[in-house]
Design a protein around this motif. Structure first.
Motif, PDB file in Angstrom:
ATOM      1  N   GLU A  42      33.080  33.222  47.128  1.00  0.00           N
ATOM      2  CA  GLU A  42      33.042  33.947  45.853  1.00  0.00           C
ATOM      3  C   GLU A  42      32.627  35.390  46.116  1.00  0.00           C
ATOM      4  O   GLU A  42      31.626  35.632  46.790  1.00  0.00           O
ATOM      5  CB  GLU A  42      32.042  33.300  44.884  1.00  0.00           C
ATOM      6  N   THR A  43      33.355  36.337  45.559  1.00  0.00           N
ATOM      7  CA  THR A  43      33.044  37.754  45.752  1.00  0.00           C
ATOM      8  C   THR A  43      31.584  38.022  45.391  1.00  0.00           C
ATOM      9  O   THR A  43      30.833  38.619  46.170  1.00  0.00           O
ATOM     10  CB  THR A  43      33.942  38.648  44.878  1.00  0.00           C
ATOM     11  N   ILE A  97      34.113  39.968  52.543  1.00  0.00           N
ATOM     12  CA  ILE A  97      35.513  39.546  52.566  1.00  0.00           C
ATOM     13  C   ILE A  97      36.173  39.848  53.908  1.00  0.00           C
ATOM     14  O   ILE A  97      36.852  38.990  54.488  1.00  0.00           O
ATOM     15  CB  ILE A  97      36.297  40.225  51.419  1.00  0.00           C
ATOM     16  N   VAL A 121      39.535  33.660  47.754  1.00  0.00           N
ATOM     17  CA  VAL A 121      38.352  34.299  47.182  1.00  0.00           C
ATOM     18  C   VAL A 121      38.346  34.132  45.667  1.00  0.00           C
ATOM     19  O   VAL A 121      39.306  34.497  44.985  1.00  0.00           O
ATOM     20  CB  VAL A 121      38.302  35.797  47.536  1.00  0.00           C
ATOM     21  N   ASN A 179      37.207  35.558  42.488  1.00  0.00           N
ATOM     22  CA  ASN A 179      36.850  36.932  42.105  1.00  0.00           C
ATOM     23  C   ASN A 179      36.426  37.029  40.640  1.00  0.00           C
ATOM     24  O   ASN A 179      36.608  38.062  39.998  1.00  0.00           O
ATOM     25  CB  ASN A 179      38.054  37.850  42.375  1.00  0.00           C
ATOM     26  N   CYS A 239      36.752  44.832  41.950  1.00  0.00           N
ATOM     27  CA  CYS A 239      37.094  44.485  43.330  1.00  0.00           C
ATOM     28  C   CYS A 239      38.467  43.843  43.374  1.00  0.00           C
ATOM     29  O   CYS A 239      38.768  42.975  42.543  1.00  0.00           O
ATOM     30  CB  CYS A 239      36.054  43.519  43.919  1.00  0.00           C
ATOM     31  N   PRO A 292      40.268  41.795  46.147  1.00  0.00           N
ATOM     32  CA  PRO A 292      40.076  41.191  47.475  1.00  0.00           C
ATOM     33  C   PRO A 292      41.278  41.307  48.410  1.00  0.00           C
ATOM     34  O   PRO A 292      41.094  41.323  49.628  1.00  0.00           O
ATOM     35  CB  PRO A 292      39.771  39.717  47.147  1.00  0.00           C
ATOM     36  N   TYR A 321      32.596  46.913  48.639  1.00  0.00           N
ATOM     37  CA  TYR A 321      33.586  46.102  47.933  1.00  0.00           C
ATOM     38  C   TYR A 321      33.656  46.372  46.433  1.00  0.00           C
ATOM     39  O   TYR A 321      34.694  46.127  45.808  1.00  0.00           O
ATOM     40  CB  TYR A 321      33.294  44.608  48.163  1.00  0.00           C
TER      41      TYR A 321
END
Length: 423
Positions: A150-151, A162, A178, A180, A188, A190, A329
């Motif tokens: 998970e971001t 990431i 991911v 997000n 972000c 990813p 990020y």
């Protein structure tokens, strides 16, 4: 188009005399001129609509918008974020396979990975989110087919590195998935850092108004499914007329397979009306995320100065462990979600939360209104003490999701609740 413009215009362009706003196509079925026309669509469902268990014009407009926001080649909406994560993995994994995840993820996702997928013969290998690349690489097995993170972890707010996990995944020829949800593509994206698949619980910031549950899977189109580890993409699918996904759909092989195989069989597709509501939220997402971040940082700074608070976890704070990763990020901000530990442990946390008046005590987060939750008693209640520790959950931890009210009113509510625990 810039992101603010995509929020309003991507996914749907009305033609002459057509509705300006995405219309609700409230129908399960679509009519064809002949039996041959129907047969042709079953041979290749990308040619036209089949049935609203697979796709629907209203939902498709939202899928195209989210794909545009994330910079992906395609997207598929689901009935919940949990369904999105499940299908994202089942599109790759089968009985006897394994995948890697950090434990710093949503409690319901841990349960999905550790219990439900385990019952299906799929192993989740957990690695510390701060592990070195050597440690992560050592966790891979011959049957490992994916990496997940998970971001911004819910609720521990660890920032997922990431690029580090993408390097490890790609070194072993597997994709990085991911979630997000908290940053959304406004804060972000990813794919720009090497992720291959992105998922969201659209019930959170994307919707913003807490009116419907939903999820989405977005495909970057960048992963090479022909590298020899994924025969389900390169060999005929006998359940769908012998289709070879990489041959027939190229870069879109992953997302088309998810729709043709998994959505066909699981049917967890959202309704047209749910997609309509989601689109209303998406239209204001860019401007809302900026205000969430501003309000969240202001509240986090106040909590740092509050004597009743043991610690504050908000990556936007300069002293935070993940601040440098957050700047990398999520340079525009780290959402409105804050985790903090109150002195006195679980009982004090409960008394404090029950004293709040403006903030709603509810099982939700990332809402337009301020809300609060005690993870150890709610979203992570099913976890053992060891699992709680691994997920970064303390008994005195409170997840505070700052909404779009006046931040002065939010802080006033916190102050009166802190005062109440001393009485």
């Amino acid at each position: 188009m810039e992101l603010e413009t995509k929020c309003l215009h991507a996914g749907y362009t009305p033609k002459n005399t057509e509705p300006r706003v995405v219309p609700i196509v409230q129908s399960t079925t679509y009519v064809y001129d002949s039996t041959d026309d129907v047969a042709a669509v079953f041979d290749d469902p990308t040619k036209s609509l089949i049935y609203s268990r697979f796709e629907n014009p209203t939902v498709m407009a939202v899928e195209d918008k989210i794909a545009a926001l994330e910079g992906g080649i395609g997207a598929m909406c689901t009935s919940s974020g949990q369904a999105a994560n499940l299908l994202a993995l089942l599109n790759i994994l089968k009985e006897g396979d394994s995948f890697i995840s950090t434990p710093a993820i949503y409690g319901g996702t841990i349960n999905l990975f550790s219990v439900t997928l385990k019952r299906m013969g799929i192993e989740c290998i957990y690695v510390d989110p701060d592990a070195s690349e050597d440690e992560i690489n050592a966790a891979f097995k011959e049957n490992t087919k994916a990496v997940f993170g998970e971001t911004l972890a819910n609720p521990a707010l660890n920032v997922f590195d990431i690029e580090k996990f993408a390097r490890c995944a790609h070194a072993h020829n597997v994709p990085l998935i991911v979630d997000n949800t908290f940053p959304t593509p406004i804060l972000c994206r990813p794919f720009e850092f090497g992720a291959d698949i992105v998922t969201h619980s659209t019930s959170k910031y994307m919707d913003g108004h807490a009116v419907q549950v939903g999820g989405v899977i977005v495909d970057s189109g960048n992963f090479d499914w022909t590298n020899g580890k994924f025969p389900e993409f390169t060999e005929p699918d006998e359940s769908y007329h012998g289709t070879i996904y990489t041959k027939a759909y190229g870069k879109a092989a992953y997302i088309v397979k998810a729709r043709m195989q998994l959505m066909r069989d699981f049917g967890c597709y959202p309704s047209a009306q749910s997609a309509f509501y989601l689109n209303l939220g998406l239209e204001t997402l860019a401007i809302r995320m900026k205000q969430y971040c501003e309000n969240g940082l202001t509240v986090a700074k106040y909590l740092e100065s509050e004597p009743h608070v043991e610690s504050v976890n908000y990556p936007g704070l300069e002293g935070n462990k993940y601040h440098e990763l957050a700047k990398k990020y999520m340079p525009e901000g780290t959402s409105g979600v804050i985790s903090f530990i109150i002195k006195g442990g679980r009982s004090t946390a409960v008394k404090f939360m029950d004293s709040l008046k403006l903030a709603s005590n509810e099982v939700h987060v990332a809402d337009i209104r301020t809300c609060v939750l005690h993870p150890a008693s709610a979203t992570h209640r099913q976890l053992t003490d060891e699992q709680l520790e691994a997920a970064g959950i303390n008994g005195g931890m409170i997840r505070f999701s700052v909404g779009l009210e006046s931040v002065n009113d939010v802080i006033a509510d916190l102050k009166q609740a802190f005062a109440a625990i001393d009485k």
